[in-house]
Design a protein around this motif. Sequence first.
Motif, PDB file in Angstrom:
ATOM      1  N   GLU A  34      25.005  65.790  65.440  1.00 20.01           N
ATOM      2  CA  GLU A  34      24.172  66.539  66.342  1.00 20.01           C
ATOM      3  C   GLU A  34      23.484  67.710  65.750  1.00 20.01           C
ATOM      4  O   GLU A  34      22.878  68.467  66.349  1.00 20.01           O
ATOM      5  N   GLY A  35      23.662  67.930  64.608  1.00 14.21           N
ATOM      6  CA  GLY A  35      23.140  69.046  63.745  1.00 14.21           C
ATOM      7  C   GLY A  35      24.032  69.921  63.019  1.00 14.21           C
ATOM      8  O   GLY A  35      23.612  71.106  62.664  1.00 14.21           O
ATOM      9  N   ILE A  36      25.296  69.658  62.795  1.00 13.68           N
ATOM     10  CA  ILE A  36      26.160  70.275  61.922  1.00 13.68           C
ATOM     11  C   ILE A  36      25.526  70.659  60.691  1.00 13.68           C
ATOM     12  O   ILE A  36      24.915  69.713  60.055  1.00 13.68           O
ATOM     13  N   GLN A  37      25.545  71.994  60.024  1.00 13.22           N
ATOM     14  CA  GLN A  37      25.236  72.284  58.629  1.00 13.22           C
ATOM     15  C   GLN A  37      26.367  72.434  57.903  1.00 13.22           C
ATOM     16  O   GLN A  37      27.413  73.012  58.447  1.00 13.22           O
ATOM     17  N   MET A  38      26.299  72.296  56.672  1.00 14.24           N
ATOM     18  CA  MET A  38      27.357  72.538  55.638  1.00 14.24           C
ATOM     19  C   MET A  38      26.821  72.978  54.269  1.00 14.24           C
ATOM     20  O   MET A  38      25.581  72.496  53.904  1.00 14.24           O
ATOM     21  N   ASP A  39      27.706  73.852  53.573  1.00 21.16           N
ATOM     22  CA  ASP A  39      27.324  73.959  52.250  1.00 21.16           C
ATOM     23  C   ASP A  39      28.052  73.140  51.280  1.00 21.16           C
ATOM     24  O   ASP A  39      29.148  72.390  51.816  1.00 21.16           O
ATOM     25  N   GLU A  40      27.801  73.243  49.995  1.00 21.46           N
ATOM     26  CA  GLU A  40      28.609  72.150  49.144  1.00 21.46           C
ATOM     27  C   GLU A  40      30.240  72.562  49.193  1.00 21.46           C
ATOM     28  O   GLU A  40      31.042  71.597  49.198  1.00 21.46           O
ATOM     29  N   GLU A  41      30.521  73.889  49.338  1.00 25.21           N
ATOM     30  CA  GLU A  41      32.007  74.238  49.360  1.00 25.21           C
ATOM     31  C   GLU A  41      32.521  73.694  50.780  1.00 25.21           C
ATOM     32  O   GLU A  41      33.803  73.528  50.826  1.00 25.21           O
ATOM     33  N   GLY A  42      31.705  73.652  51.803  1.00 26.36           N
ATOM     34  CA  GLY A  42      32.254  73.472  52.896  1.00 26.36           C
ATOM     35  C   GLY A  42      32.592  71.970  52.986  1.00 26.36           C
ATOM     36  O   GLY A  42      33.831  71.553  53.725  1.00 26.36           O
ATOM     37  N   TRP A  43      32.146  70.979  52.193  1.00 28.81           N
ATOM     38  CA  TRP A  43      32.518  69.442  52.288  1.00 28.81           C
ATOM     39  C   TRP A  43      33.971  69.388  51.877  1.00 28.81           C
ATOM     40  O   TRP A  43      34.773  68.466  52.319  1.00 28.81           O
ATOM     41  N   TYR A  44      34.349  70.453  50.887  1.00 30.65           N
ATOM     42  CA  TYR A  44      35.747  70.107  50.504  1.00 30.65           C
ATOM     43  C   TYR A  44      36.691  71.144  50.946  1.00 30.65           C
ATOM     44  O   TYR A  44      37.967  71.036  50.913  1.00 30.65           O
ATOM     45  N   SER A  45      36.362  72.062  51.900  1.00 33.01           N
ATOM     46  CA  SER A  45      37.182  73.197  52.159  1.00 33.01           C
ATOM     47  C   SER A  45      37.532  73.346  53.599  1.00 33.01           C
ATOM     48  O   SER A  45      38.254  73.764  54.291  1.00 33.01           O
ATOM     49  N   VAL A  46      36.258  72.620  54.530  1.00 31.45           N
ATOM     50  CA  VAL A  46      36.603  72.836  55.877  1.00 31.45           C
ATOM     51  C   VAL A  46      37.647  71.954  56.423  1.00 31.45           C
ATOM     52  O   VAL A  46      37.943  70.917  55.808  1.00 31.45           O
ATOM     53  N   THR A  47      38.542  72.284  57.608  1.00 33.89           N
ATOM     54  CA  THR A  47      39.493  71.825  57.810  1.00 33.89           C
ATOM     55  C   THR A  47      39.120  70.651  58.681  1.00 33.89           C
ATOM     56  O   THR A  47      38.231  70.514  59.462  1.00 33.89           O
ATOM     57  N   HIS A  48      39.779  69.590  58.638  1.00 32.08           N
ATOM     58  CA  HIS A  48      39.524  68.303  59.322  1.00 32.08           C
ATOM     59  C   HIS A  48      39.719  68.641  60.626  1.00 32.08           C
ATOM     60  O   HIS A  48      40.753  69.200  61.259  1.00 32.08           O
ATOM     61  N   GLU A  49      38.902  67.942  61.583  1.00 32.15           N
ATOM     62  CA  GLU A  49      38.602  68.484  63.020  1.00 32.15           C
ATOM     63  C   GLU A  49      40.197  68.099  63.757  1.00 32.15           C
ATOM     64  O   GLU A  49      40.462  68.857  64.574  1.00 32.15           O
ATOM     65  N   GLU A  50      40.891  66.995  63.558  1.00 34.72           N
ATOM     66  CA  GLU A  50      41.943  66.593  63.942  1.00 34.72           C
ATOM     67  C   GLU A  50      42.924  67.564  63.500  1.00 34.72           C
ATOM     68  O   GLU A  50      43.933  67.795  64.539  1.00 34.72           O
TER      69      GLU A  50
END
Length: 206
Positions: A15-31
Amino acid sequence: METKPQSLLFSLYDEGIQMDEEGWYSVTHEEIAIRQAQRCASRVVIDGFTGVGGNAIQFARMHCKVVAIDIDPRKIELALNNAKIYGVEGQIDFVVGDFLQQASSLKADVVFLSPPWGGPSYKNVKKFTLDLLKPKDGYSIFRIARKITPNIIMFLPRNVDLRQVKELAWLSNPTLPIEIEGNYVENNLMGITAYFGNTTRTSRLR
């Protein structure tokens, strides 16, 4: 149908989520973020290292008032965009700043800590010790959060030294209740959440 990896991070990714490079490996899985947020429904929560907003969004969806802090202005921009995708931007105060410097002026019911783990290389360490956390060691970060509230949630690597995590509770005065939870996504251990104070199940039942 196979689940897209990005959908495990944000179910509304397309739907339009935006990430940076670090976000791909640092964001908490939604579950995982949802389970963590369920411990804090309708409370004031500080997210000290908010990144691209995965946890802040789920706290807001649980009717929390959230203060989302990150030292990187770009990450705050991304987190705000992502919160808008979920329709919860009005429940989150986004702050560009250093949580460790600002903590003395903050008030909240719960502090959520997911400090940087040092990048993907954390997986190569047999036992991840708290001194490897950034920008300060885990003991120092916890002590700073403890001055705000004893109710702390800490998201840590799956290979973290659990003895050290338990020490955070034992070394507090007074000693804090603690609960340690393994966080799995599609049967894979992704991390460890440590709940302190009244975010533990036993304390919440009293």
